[in-house]
Design a protein around this motif. Structure first.
Motif, PDB file in Angstrom:
ATOM      1  N   ALA A   1       0.833  -1.209   0.000  1.00  0.00           N
ATOM      2  CA  ALA A   1       0.000   0.000   0.000  1.00  0.00           C
ATOM      3  C   ALA A   1       0.864   1.255   0.000  1.00  0.00           C
ATOM      4  CB  ALA A   1      -0.942  -0.013   1.204  1.00  0.00           C
TER       5      ALA A   1
ATOM      6  N   THR B   1       2.833   1.522  -3.600  1.00  0.00           N
ATOM      7  CA  THR B   1       1.957   1.806  -4.740  1.00  0.00           C
ATOM      8  C   THR B   1       1.295   3.176  -4.617  1.00  0.00           C
ATOM      9  OG1 THR B   1       0.138   0.545  -3.749  1.00  0.00           O
ATOM     10  CG2 THR B   1       1.551  -0.604  -5.352  1.00  0.00           C
ATOM     11  N   ALA B   2       1.120   3.679  -3.401  1.00  0.00           N
ATOM     12  CA  ALA B   2       0.557   5.026  -3.229  1.00  0.00           C
ATOM     13  C   ALA B   2       1.626   6.092  -3.399  1.00  0.00           C
ATOM     14  CB  ALA B   2      -0.102   5.157  -1.848  1.00  0.00           C
TER      15      ALA B   2
ATOM     16  N   ALA C   1       2.722  12.693  -2.479  1.00  0.00           N
ATOM     17  CA  ALA C   1       2.049  11.420  -2.191  1.00  0.00           C
ATOM     18  C   ALA C   1       2.511  10.862  -0.842  1.00  0.00           C
ATOM     19  CB  ALA C   1       2.313  10.408  -3.306  1.00  0.00           C
TER      20      ALA C   1
ATOM     21  N   HIS D   1       0.207  10.131   2.399  1.00  0.00           N
ATOM     22  CA  HIS D   1       0.190   8.779   2.950  1.00  0.00           C
ATOM     23  C   HIS D   1       0.650   8.755   4.412  1.00  0.00           C
ATOM     24  CE1 HIS D   1      -0.164   4.466   2.143  1.00  0.00           C
ATOM     25  NE2 HIS D   1       0.890   4.294   2.908  1.00  0.00           N
TER      26      HIS D   1
END
Length: 129
Positions: free
Chosen positions: A17, A20-21, A86, A90
């Protein structure tokens, strides 16, 4: 120079997670999942940026005393900045915000982050002029 590299993870799905984020601006996606046992067991997960070749692998493992480091190439400085944004979204720890690191070379533009297992990961763009 490398064909592929693998990192041990305390929780593979948490790391999938994260990568990929945070590295989506570089095109990072899940390419392959390999079961390691019965249904529900952690998987080994190959990540890549398309083309069928998984260059970054996440596998079930244990904490290590020495952090690992990997730098992912970015096509331009805007992509490095997008990785930084990002990462902030996150909730990732930012070790060094995007900037030029002249101690490496005058066009070394990078962001350094901490992944869920404490590893030092980076997005970098090299400008040679």
């Amino acid at each position: 120079m490398f064909d592929h590299v693998g990192f041990p993870c305390g929780d593979v799905e948490t790391s999938v997670a994260f990568y990929t984020a945070v590295f989506a601006p570089l095109g990072m996606t899940v390419g392959l999942r390999i079961p390691t046992g019965p249904p529900g067991a952690p998987e080994v997960v190959g990540l890549g940026s398309g083309g069928g070749h998984n260059q970054f692998w996440l596998a079930p493992g244990h904490a290590v005393e020495q952090e690992l480091h990997v730098a992912f190439g970015a096509p331009d400085r805007a992509a490095v900045d997008a990785v930084h944004e990002a990462a902030l979204a996150h909730g990732a720890e930012v070790l060094h915000a995007p900037r030029i690191f002249p101690e490496y070379h005058p066009g070394y533009y990078a962001v350094f982050l901490r992944d869920p297992d404490g590893h030092n990961v980076e997005a970098v763009h090299h400008t040679f002029s």
